[in-house]
Design a protein around this motif. Sequence first.
Motif, PDB file in Angstrom:
ATOM      1  N   SER A  63      41.711  20.539  60.463  1.00 47.22           N
ATOM      2  CA  SER A  63      40.494  20.158  61.035  1.00 47.22           C
ATOM      3  C   SER A  63      40.606  20.377  62.783  1.00 47.22           C
ATOM      4  CB  SER A  63      40.121  18.735  60.923  1.00 47.22           C
ATOM      5  OG  SER A  63      39.019  18.370  61.877  1.00 47.22           O
ATOM      6  N   GLU A  65      38.684  18.986  64.969  1.00 46.23           N
ATOM      7  CA  GLU A  65      38.205  17.726  65.516  1.00 46.23           C
ATOM      8  C   GLU A  65      39.657  16.938  65.613  1.00 46.23           C
ATOM      9  OE1 GLU A  65      35.265  17.141  62.956  1.00 46.23           O
ATOM     10  OE2 GLU A  65      33.831  17.117  64.606  1.00 46.23           O
ATOM     11  N   SER A  68      40.543  15.565  68.782  1.00 50.45           N
ATOM     12  CA  SER A  68      39.733  14.360  69.373  1.00 50.45           C
ATOM     13  C   SER A  68      39.928  13.052  68.715  1.00 50.45           C
ATOM     14  CB  SER A  68      38.454  14.920  69.581  1.00 50.45           C
ATOM     15  OG  SER A  68      38.016  14.648  67.895  1.00 50.45           O
ATOM     16  N   TYR A  69      40.348  13.026  67.173  1.00 49.40           N
ATOM     17  CA  TYR A  69      40.267  12.091  66.693  1.00 49.40           C
ATOM     18  C   TYR A  69      41.693  11.163  67.111  1.00 49.40           C
ATOM     19  CZ  TYR A  69      37.425  13.938  63.117  1.00 49.40           C
ATOM     20  OH  TYR A  69      36.424  14.487  62.357  1.00 49.40           O
ATOM     21  N   ASN A  75      39.083   6.278  69.558  1.00 48.96           N
ATOM     22  CA  ASN A  75      38.559   7.450  68.592  1.00 48.96           C
ATOM     23  C   ASN A  75      39.473   7.240  67.193  1.00 48.96           C
ATOM     24  OD1 ASN A  75      37.487   8.125  70.898  1.00 48.96           O
ATOM     25  ND2 ASN A  75      38.297  10.228  70.948  1.00 48.96           N
TER      26      ASN A  75
END
Lengths: 89, 256
Positions: A63, A65, A68-69, A75
């Motif tokens: 992923s 993302e 950012s997680y 987050n």
Amino acid sequence: MENLEAELKQLIIDTLELEGISAADILSEAPLFGAGLGLDSIDALELGVALKKKYQIHIDTDSVELVSYFASVENLAGFVISQQKKNSL
Amino acid sequence: MDLSGNMQCSEAGSQAIRLFFTLGRWCLWQSATAPSQGDFWPDGEVLPCNEGCADVGFLPMMQRRRLSPLARAASAVAWHCWRKCGDMPAVFFSSHGESQYYFEMLHGIAEREEASPSRFSLCVHNAIAGLSSLHRASFLPYVSLAGGTEGIFAAFLEAAGQLLDTPRVLVVCYGQALPETYRAYLATADSTWALAMVLARAGGPGRQLRLVRRPGNSQAVAAGDGQSLVQAILDGRRSSPCPLGRSLWLWSLDDA
């Protein structure tokens, strides 16, 4: 959400053996990696294993993302909640 | 054949290999309590037992947090020699490395558990040497040797070779007790230990360490060789034979 953030802070301290750091020292919105808490790529992998074990969640390593997680406790808590919701569907 | 004065081999048909060094400095640590007052070898130090866990307080928390007991021991003795003598190329040696970690990891995999990424990275045999290089922010070369038929003396053979190119080399040897499962097959150290030595070319100022390897045919296996050298240093013994199966090593430390 606050309870989960506190739980995640303790998980980070215990899993990554952050001797001399308490949950209060980790700000929910502060960066975990690089200039923030100073964690590295091995820590990210270790944390991923611990999250999967504790919360029974799936982490898609492809992923885009993912970075950012894992950027902050805030987050991370949002990510754990979203994955738990997926699991309950 | 004479290789820069540090090594002679195949002399007069005796098949002996002789290694000559100047011992600049040594440092050792072991988890068993060392005698408080001993006739130790000169020009070195025995680090405090620290309740069986070598003190690495000289490192920032983020660097020391992942160190295993074995890595702490090796890092501590290496650090103390570097602090006294400055940076130099290094030879790290351990017969079995992080045996406790990799056995636990293999056991976990057999139980279908996910392996710890940090433990996995630290099980790599040169991980301790790499971390030690990071600790002192060094760009100098190092090698990491595993066990073989010559035991810890393999590190001295490597050091003799490196001294052809560099005036000094740090030898760091370390070991720990093997997990119970392996003990039926291999002799093992009974405690965690680490020994660092700064070696220079023979004939320099300082005490001369001489090692001679002769062909051997004993049944002994290379396991207690490191600990026997550590014990000799603690006892102040200046020479000893060390039979290792196909070889017999004789070492001595002379004042001049």
